[in-house]
Design an enzyme around this catalytic site. Structure first.
Site, short mmCIF file in Angstrom:
data_model
loop_
_atom_site.label_atom_id
_atom_site.label_comp_id
_atom_site.label_asym_id
_atom_site.label_seq_id
_atom_site.Cartn_x
_atom_site.Cartn_y
_atom_site.Cartn_z
N ARG A 81 0.82 -1.21 0.00
CA ARG A 81 0.00 0.00 0.00
C ARG A 81 0.86 1.26 0.00
O ARG A 81 0.53 2.26 -0.65
CB ARG A 81 -0.95 0.01 1.21
CG ARG A 81 -1.98 1.11 1.15
CD ARG A 81 -2.90 1.09 2.34
NE ARG A 81 -2.23 1.49 3.57
CZ ARG A 81 -2.86 1.86 4.69
NH1 ARG A 81 -4.18 1.85 4.72
NH2 ARG A 81 -2.19 2.20 5.76
N HIS A 232 -14.93 -2.73 0.99
CA HIS A 232 -13.86 -3.68 1.31
C HIS A 232 -14.09 -4.18 2.74
O HIS A 232 -14.37 -3.37 3.63
CB HIS A 232 -12.49 -2.99 1.33
CG HIS A 232 -11.97 -2.55 0.00
ND1 HIS A 232 -11.42 -1.30 -0.20
CD2 HIS A 232 -11.87 -3.19 -1.19
CE1 HIS A 232 -11.00 -1.20 -1.45
NE2 HIS A 232 -11.27 -2.33 -2.08
N GLU A 235 -10.23 -8.10 4.58
CA GLU A 235 -9.24 -8.54 3.60
C GLU A 235 -7.98 -9.07 4.26
O GLU A 235 -7.38 -10.02 3.78
CB GLU A 235 -8.88 -7.38 2.67
CG GLU A 235 -7.85 -7.74 1.62
CD GLU A 235 -7.51 -6.59 0.68
OE1 GLU A 235 -6.70 -6.81 -0.24
OE2 GLU A 235 -8.05 -5.48 0.87
N HIS A 269 -13.67 -8.96 -1.01
CA HIS A 269 -12.66 -9.82 -0.38
C HIS A 269 -13.29 -10.73 0.68
O HIS A 269 -13.37 -11.93 0.48
CB HIS A 269 -11.49 -9.03 0.20
CG HIS A 269 -10.79 -8.16 -0.79
ND1 HIS A 269 -10.24 -8.66 -1.95
CD2 HIS A 269 -10.56 -6.81 -0.81
CE1 HIS A 269 -9.70 -7.67 -2.63
NE2 HIS A 269 -9.88 -6.54 -1.98
N ASP A 320 -9.60 -6.17 -9.64
CA ASP A 320 -9.08 -5.37 -8.53
C ASP A 320 -7.86 -4.54 -8.92
O ASP A 320 -7.97 -3.54 -9.60
CB ASP A 320 -8.78 -6.31 -7.36
CG ASP A 320 -8.53 -5.57 -6.05
OD1 ASP A 320 -8.49 -4.33 -6.05
OD2 ASP A 320 -8.38 -6.23 -5.02
#
Length: 453
Positions: A81, A232, A235, A269, A320
């Site tokens: 990330r 989301h 995940e 997810h 994604d």
């Protein structure tokens, strides 16, 4: 009215022979007649519904392959990330439109004929609004329209860096909205997209860590009609642990205890689930949004697919982060992940259908269409004419009977057998080519060089 004919067509009830299909000028199917005398224009020998892609971050296609370098012994989603934030800091609206346009053509060639774009790249690099608040989102809309792919645009509410309303980081400043700003953006985009063929909007919360309970309530209360709602969730294990520390509940557990989750929701997810959470998602008929190649690339974990499918859970697939853009690869990895985890073969099946390819393809069609809130994924009256024509000269396709045809495509074909693609009754891919291929490829190369300098 256009009249088309195909020798083999995958209908909701299974394969049919000598099928006559009528399509209106608006691109909708008005008649489907199996066992017909050949008439009209020939679609092709083998035709299947186009696949909905229920989860996309289009800008991340530009970083595919750049993060496969071991710089951190504890490398995980969270270190990935940080690298993603560096890319985010550079992208201009024009670059975003080029990336999305190129990606959406890749999707069409791969068999995706509609996409849900989970869009949170809202502001300029300093976090300020563009003069036209919706400028980045309209780049996505323009790219989809030029490519010819259907679009459910999901502007994302993203306000915080962590559970409990933590202040956002510098890397997140292009994403941030308060509730009022988000609802204003959503309203303007809804009005604009209502005038664009094959496009619509939905509601979207980035994650439970990025919004507060009050914001979820406010946004849902402001909606005057049912529409897709994406989020989301669960995940990563760290996300589950942080949610437990904040609320004493796991993310899915908290969501179901505090929000009315129904068929409009897509839980993206949902990787780390207890058996109880798996069962309540299935019972609610929300869609589990599985992104198998991205989840593998990020080391997320393995969704409890066998239990979920056995309990009638609805699911679909998304590409994604677009480390791969392939319907067959994502479907194949749903099955393979279960095999590796359970050390058994042929896991995603049903009591009625032992053919893995059939269950995978038909399941993803159903869940993807539900998640996008569009009448797609079926060759049936009243649905949009989003069609794939498979290459009947491919040896594996040519020699397969009806029961084995999807198995052969998904598990045997090394080369992509998709020859032609139609969306909304119009050809967008012919012989594997899009009209924008030549001009767009050079523009995309230029953007990649600009972003990696």
């Amino acid at each position: 009215m256009a009249v088309w004919f195909a020798e083999k067509v995958l209908l909701p009830q299974g394969w049919a022979t000598n099928v006559r299909i009528e399509i209106s000028s608006d691109g909708d199917i008005t008649s489907v007649t199996p066992d017909s005398v050949p008439q009209g224009s020939r679609l092709g020998a083998i035709v299947v519904p186009g696949m909905p892609n229920l989860h996309s971050h289009s800008f991340q296609r530009a970083m595919a392959g750049l993060t496969e370098v071991a710089l951190n012994p504890a490398d995980s989603f969270w270190s990935w990330r940080d690298l993603m934030y560096r890319l985010v800091a550079k992208i201009t609206p024009q670059q975003l439109e080029t990336i999305a346009h190129y990606l959406y053509i890749e999707m069409l060639k791969a068999g995706y004929t509609s996409v849900a774009e989970f869009h949170y790249l809202h502001h300029d690099p300093q976090g300020n609004r563009y003069p036209h608040h919706e400028e980045m989102a309209l780049c996505i809309s323009n790219a989809a329209h030029q490519a010819g792919i259907g679009l459910t645009l999901l502007p994302v509410l993203y306000s915080h860096a962590g559970f409990g309303g933590q202040s956002p980081s510098a890397g997140q400043r292009r994403f941030i909205h308060d509730t009022e700003g988000y609802l204003s953006l959503h309203d303007r985009l809804s009005q604009h997209l209502s005038k664009v063929p094959m496009q619509r909007t939905g509601l979207c919360f980035h994650s439970l860590r990025a919004v507060t309970p009050e914001q979820i309530t406010e946004v849902l209360s402001a909606s005057s009609h049912p529409q897709p709602v994406h989020i989301h969730i669960a995940e990563q294990k760290k996300e589950v642990d942080d949610c437990l520390n904040w609320s004493g509940q796991r993310p899915v557990e908290w969501l179901y205890n505090n929000v009315q989750v129904d068929r409009n929701w897509c839980l993206v997810h949902a990787t780390h689930l207890t058996d109880h959470e798996t069962d309540i998602i299935a019972h609610s008929q929300a869609v589990a949004g599985l992104c198998l190649t991205t989840e593998a690339n990020l080391g997320d974990g393995i969704f409890p697919g066998q239990r979920y499918v056995a309990r009638g859970g609805i699911w679909g697939i998304g590409s994604d982060s677009h480390i791969s853009v392939s319907v067959s690869e994502d479907l194949r990895w749903f099955e393979y992940g279960q095999r590796l985890h359970l050390q058994r073969r042929n896991r995603i099946t049903s009591a009625e259908n032992p053919f893995v390819g059939d269950v995978l393809y038909q399941g993803a069609l159903q869940g993807g269409a539900q998640a996008l809130g569009q009448r797609v994924g079926r060759i049936e009256v009243g649905y949009r004419a989003d069609l794939l024509v498979l290459n009947s000269d491919d040896p594996f396709i040519a020699t397969a009977d009806d029961s084995m045809r999807l198995n052969r495509w998904l598990f045997a074909c090394a080369a992509n057998p998709i020859q032609h693609v139609m969306t909304g009754g119009r050809w967008v891919i012919r012989d594997g080519r899009h009209r924008d291929d030549q001009s767009l490829t050079q523009k995309f190369i230029t953007v990649l060089r600009e972003l990696t300098d």
